[in-house]
Motif scaffolding. Structure first.
Motif, mmCIF file in Angstrom:
data_model
loop_
_atom_site.group_PDB
_atom_site.id
_atom_site.type_symbol
_atom_site.label_atom_id
_atom_site.label_comp_id
_atom_site.label_asym_id
_atom_site.label_seq_id
_atom_site.Cartn_x
_atom_site.Cartn_y
_atom_site.Cartn_z
ATOM 1 N N PHE A 23 0.854 -1.179 0.000
ATOM 2 C CA PHE A 23 0.000 0.000 0.000
ATOM 3 C C PHE A 23 0.897 1.237 0.000
ATOM 4 N N HIS A 24 0.539 2.224 -0.786
ATOM 5 C CA HIS A 24 1.311 3.463 -0.803
ATOM 6 C C HIS A 24 0.402 4.619 -1.199
ATOM 7 N N THR A 25 0.851 5.813 -0.917
ATOM 8 C CA THR A 25 0.104 7.006 -1.293
ATOM 9 C C THR A 25 0.162 7.173 -2.812
ATOM 10 N N PRO A 26 -0.753 7.946 -3.404
ATOM 11 C CA PRO A 26 -0.679 8.191 -4.849
ATOM 12 C C PRO A 26 0.682 8.758 -5.247
ATOM 13 N N ASN A 27 1.186 8.319 -6.377
ATOM 14 C CA ASN A 27 2.505 8.752 -6.836
ATOM 15 C C ASN A 27 2.537 10.258 -7.085
ATOM 16 N N LEU A 28 3.679 10.857 -6.789
ATOM 17 C CA LEU A 28 3.863 12.276 -7.065
ATOM 18 C C LEU A 28 3.905 12.498 -8.574
ATOM 19 N N PRO A 29 3.340 13.591 -9.055
ATOM 20 C CA PRO A 29 3.473 13.894 -10.489
ATOM 21 C C PRO A 29 4.929 14.221 -10.819
ATOM 22 N N ALA A 30 5.244 14.249 -12.088
ATOM 23 C CA ALA A 30 6.619 14.508 -12.516
ATOM 24 C C ALA A 30 7.149 15.833 -11.980
ATOM 25 N N SER A 31 6.253 16.810 -11.795
ATOM 26 C CA SER A 31 6.679 18.118 -11.285
ATOM 27 C C SER A 31 7.134 18.037 -9.831
ATOM 28 N N GLY A 32 6.820 16.930 -9.154
ATOM 29 C CA GLY A 32 7.238 16.752 -7.765
ATOM 30 C C GLY A 32 8.512 15.955 -7.617
ATOM 31 N N HIS A 33 9.167 15.656 -8.732
ATOM 32 C CA HIS A 33 10.429 14.915 -8.695
ATOM 33 C C HIS A 33 11.590 15.895 -8.591
ATOM 34 N N PHE A 34 12.443 15.711 -7.597
ATOM 35 C CA PHE A 34 13.598 16.589 -7.414
ATOM 36 C C PHE A 34 14.663 16.227 -8.444
ATOM 37 N N PHE A 35 15.472 17.197 -8.819
ATOM 38 C CA PHE A 35 16.493 16.946 -9.832
ATOM 39 C C PHE A 35 17.611 16.059 -9.273
ATOM 40 N N THR A 36 18.378 15.474 -10.153
ATOM 41 C CA THR A 36 19.537 14.668 -9.765
ATOM 42 C C THR A 36 20.796 15.257 -10.391
ATOM 43 N N ILE A 37 21.927 14.928 -9.821
ATOM 44 C CA ILE A 37 23.215 15.390 -10.334
ATOM 45 C C ILE A 37 23.834 14.252 -11.134
ATOM 46 N N PRO A 38 24.005 14.406 -12.454
ATOM 47 C CA PRO A 38 24.501 13.298 -13.281
ATOM 48 C C PRO A 38 25.906 12.854 -12.870
ATOM 49 N N THR A 39 26.029 11.619 -12.491
ATOM 50 C CA THR A 39 27.317 11.005 -12.185
ATOM 51 C C THR A 39 27.292 9.579 -12.714
ATOM 52 N N ASP A 40 28.449 8.989 -12.868
ATOM 53 C CA ASP A 40 28.567 7.651 -13.415
ATOM 54 C C ASP A 40 28.872 6.662 -12.285
ATOM 55 N N PRO A 41 28.144 5.544 -12.196
ATOM 56 C CA PRO A 41 27.104 5.054 -13.120
ATOM 57 C C PRO A 41 25.696 5.490 -12.719
ATOM 58 N N LYS A 42 25.501 5.987 -11.500
ATOM 59 C CA LYS A 42 24.186 6.425 -11.045
ATOM 60 C C LYS A 42 24.269 7.879 -10.585
ATOM 61 N N PRO A 43 23.153 8.597 -10.624
ATOM 62 C CA PRO A 43 23.189 10.014 -10.240
ATOM 63 C C PRO A 43 23.151 10.217 -8.734
ATOM 64 N N VAL A 44 23.688 11.339 -8.300
ATOM 65 C CA VAL A 44 23.597 11.768 -6.904
ATOM 66 C C VAL A 44 22.281 12.514 -6.724
ATOM 67 N N TYR A 45 21.596 12.249 -5.640
ATOM 68 C CA TYR A 45 20.322 12.923 -5.390
ATOM 69 C C TYR A 45 20.530 14.428 -5.252
ATOM 70 N N GLY A 46 19.669 15.193 -5.911
ATOM 71 C CA GLY A 46 19.758 16.649 -5.810
ATOM 72 C C GLY A 46 19.411 17.156 -4.422
#
Length: 372
Positions: free
Chosen positions: A176-199
């Motif tokens: 069970f989970h709350t309704p998903n956040l819309p795309a506008s509620g996604h925080f940016f990430t910092i591109p790094t290799d191989p996975k991004p760092v959370y903004g």
């Protein structure tokens, strides 16, 4: 600078370096003894940890893991600086993340509005949840330790009540989970290799700077620390102890409300039954390890993430699963004990110096009287 001043400065620097070095050596030796007691090679364990932790994917994982740890430690440290023990960060950040996820999932605003609304909701809920303990302490004299622990349990029950399909959640398989956040509620990430760092690492940086400035460079911070050291003395100087207690708990809770944001805004995008718990209690250990200092807590959070990440690899090397937990406990105990030993040693040196100066002044006065 006088010789006495130079001597005092050198001793102060040496004492400041002695505590972490003593803690490091003690933690290394004790951890080695524990690993050796399990019949495994401690040196090989450290080599494996350093090698695995130095990989780029591990470094990104450690940074992302350290973000909520740091925010949790900062929330705890605000209370510690005032001699308040906010043991309820775990409940505060979970109930804050839940209602922030509910609000964020119900709205569909542009990103410049959606994300601030989610973050402000989390901070407001966290502040209110912690403020309950502050009000009870100032009006009824109830220990904040007791109330915050009880509020942790209430928070879990409250979330469990609303996290059902016929209330504020949706069912997704067996979860069970709350309704998903819309795309506008996604925080940016910092591109790094191989996975991004959370903004959301920027949120941790902002909180660290605010913590340093407010508590160390403002009148409010001075009053807060003064109340923590001596409530009667602070009250005598005109500080409202009750107001400071409530305000400190509100600030601690507001920061605690941010602990779940890295997971909510950068990873899960909803609050579900699998949302991470226990981060608040980890923050207590990290705040102690970092000595309530913003930089110290940052290094401690990264160290905690490093131990958790490399502990996974140790299991593949057939080391006991509990080794990492033991090492974490040993490190915290080593730091606390080492700093206390160094503090007492420095205090003893200072007392001897003052005694010697007073004795020298007394002899000088006696000689002056004899000469007269």
């Amino acid at each position: 600078m006088s010789r006495l001043g130079e001597k005092f400065t050198k001793e102060k620097v040496l004492l400041a370096l002695a505590a972490p070095l003593l803690a490091l050596v003690a933690a290394f030796l004790l951890s080695s003894v524990v690993i050796a007691a399990t019949g495994k090679d401690p040196l090989h364990a450290f080599v494996v940890m350093i090698d695995f932790g130095s990989k780029s994917d591990s470094q990104v994982w450690i940074i992302n893991k350290a973000i909520p740890y740091y925010l949790s430690a900062a929330a705890v440290a605000i209370g510690f600086r005032m001699n308040l023990f906010n043991i309820g960060v775990d409940g505060q950040y979970r109930v804050a993340a839940f209602f922030a996820a509910v609000v964020g999932g119900a709205l569909s605003l542009p990103g410049v509005l959606q994300i601030p609304v989610i973050i402000l909701t989390a901070m407001a809920v966290g502040a209110v949840w912690a403020g309950i303990a502050g009000v009870l302490k100032t009006t009824r004299g109830v220990s904040e330790v007791i109330t915050t622990i009880m509020l942790n349990s209430i928070a879990g029950s409250l979330i469990g009540y609303f996290l059902s399909e016929d209330r504020l959640a949706v069912k997704d398989g067996n979860l069970f989970h709350t309704p998903n956040l819309p795309a506008s509620g996604h925080f940016f990430t910092i591109p790094t290799d191989p996975k991004p760092v959370y903004g959301t690492v920027l949120i941790a940086v902002v909180i660290g700077l605010a913590y340093w400035f407010v508590l160390g460079r403002t009148r409010f911070g001075f009053d807060l620390r003064a109340v923590g050291r001596s409530e009667p003395a602070a009250a005598a100087s005109g500080v409202s102890v009750r107001r400071m207690v409530v305000t400190s708990m509100l600030l601690s809770g507001a920061v605690a409300g941010l602990v779940g944001m890295p997971t909510l805004l950068n990873e899960s995008f909803n609050y579900g039954t699998d949302f991470p718990a226990g981060v608040g209690f980890t923050g207590i250990a990290i705040a102690l390890l970092g000595r309530n200092h913003p930089l110290g807590m940052a290094f401690s959070a990264l160290l905690w993430g490093f131990l958790e990440r490399t502990g996974i690899q140790l299991e593949f090397e057939e080391y006991a699963q509990e080794i990492v937990g033991v090492m974490q406990g040993v490190i915290v105990l080593s730091v606390v004990i080492a700093y206390e030993i160094v503090r007492r040693y420095g205090l003893r040196i200072q007392q001897r110096r003052v005694g010697a100066e007073l004795a020298a002044e007394a002899r000088t006065g006696e000689k002056a009287e004899v000469g007269a």
